[in-house]
Design an enzyme around this catalytic site. Sequence first.
Site, short mmCIF file in Angstrom:
data_model
loop_
_atom_site.label_atom_id
_atom_site.label_comp_id
_atom_site.label_asym_id
_atom_site.label_seq_id
_atom_site.Cartn_x
_atom_site.Cartn_y
_atom_site.Cartn_z
N HIS A 206 14.03 109.26 28.30
CA HIS A 206 12.70 109.08 27.70
C HIS A 206 11.79 110.26 28.05
O HIS A 206 10.75 110.09 28.68
CB HIS A 206 12.10 107.76 28.22
CG HIS A 206 11.69 106.81 27.13
ND1 HIS A 206 12.61 106.21 26.30
CD2 HIS A 206 10.46 106.37 26.72
CE1 HIS A 206 11.97 105.42 25.45
NE2 HIS A 206 10.67 105.52 25.66
N ILE A 215 12.94 110.62 17.91
CA ILE A 215 13.72 111.82 18.27
C ILE A 215 15.13 111.42 18.67
O ILE A 215 16.11 112.08 18.31
CB ILE A 215 13.04 112.59 19.43
CG1 ILE A 215 11.64 113.08 19.04
CG2 ILE A 215 13.91 113.76 19.86
CD1 ILE A 215 11.61 114.15 17.97
N TYR A 247 18.99 95.64 18.21
CA TYR A 247 18.97 97.03 18.71
C TYR A 247 18.33 97.10 20.09
O TYR A 247 18.90 97.67 21.04
CB TYR A 247 18.20 97.89 17.70
CG TYR A 247 17.83 99.29 18.17
CD1 TYR A 247 18.80 100.26 18.39
CD2 TYR A 247 16.49 99.63 18.35
CE1 TYR A 247 18.45 101.55 18.79
CE2 TYR A 247 16.13 100.91 18.74
CZ TYR A 247 17.11 101.87 18.96
OH TYR A 247 16.76 103.14 19.35
#
Length: 368
Positions: A206, A215, A247
């Site tokens: 992160h 990204i 997810y």
Amino acid sequence: MTYNWQQADWPDFQYNVAKITTALQAFSSEIAEANGMLKSMPQSTRLQSIINTMVAEAIKTSAIEGELLNPRDVVSSVRNRLGLHDNPPIKDKRAKGIGELMVEVRNSYADPLSQQQLFTWHTLLLSQSNHIKTGQWRKGTEPMQVISGAAGRETIHYEAPPADKVPAEMKRYIQWFNDTAPGGRQEISAAPLRAAIAHLYFESIHPFEDGNGRIGRALAEKALSQTAGRPLVLSLSRTIEAARKDYYQALEKAQRSNEVTHWVVYFVNVVLNAQQQAKQLIEHTLQRSKFYDRFKDQLNERQLKAVNKMLDAGPEGFEGGITAKKYISITKASKATATRDLQDLAAIGALVLAGAGRSTHYTLCLDN
């Protein structure tokens, strides 16, 4: 709670490849079929398929983060970045940034990953944000946490390495990414597997103040295309967004340990589903092109507007078909005109009549 980066085996991810053998084989088959379909298309139709996929990815990767973008703005951004001008002006700067990022990721898929490339992506994505420092790793002493829940009752799902560790972690990540590329010292030849690890590894660090999810998904697509040896036409985020809760649950579980077979199985199947959906989108684009070739000179302005609305629904189709009431809403025509226009469209074979009485509706004829 001990997270993956705090454990002695970080970042030596372990997984059982046997669990994904069938999915990897299916992916190879799907990608070959999609590539064959693209090659058979006229150049203009092929380009439109690529644009449609990038637009879908831009919209859905933003939606995962709670940002809802105007599709027209995203289309204009992608087309502008591709050098296709005469597009409507872009009102939402967020759409401009994510659209430009999609094209940049595709165009640079074969390039080795570098810190500068990541900083460029980050700047493209968030340059419109006044409160985010773009093009640099996050700084400060505040913990980078993934949190949900109301104030005072928050749940901490994950805490990333502190900011002072990010430069070294990202240097190691970039080295790993390039070493696992085709011809690298630790090459991972299965594109979906490499993408799965690339995404998890990045999200676990992160490294940015904001934009890490978008990204990270762009990196997964870069890993897929680079490993496959050509820019793939698929949207991971379209598949992920459809089951966003799955997810986040899979990611949270994977960040508890460096044995990540469950994550690899989940993500490889996401990639497979994304490729299958991409093939459907390619088929739809081809059907749309053929439809216009057959009927464009026979449609009046109202009919064309309604047909475009139906086609924009994509492979899933225009829900419930089009009725006289919907036609009036889209075109602002009178009831008599709407009825006549729809009957004319059915008479030339552009629409197919279904139902009767109050259930009368029409669907597009895309089979021929």
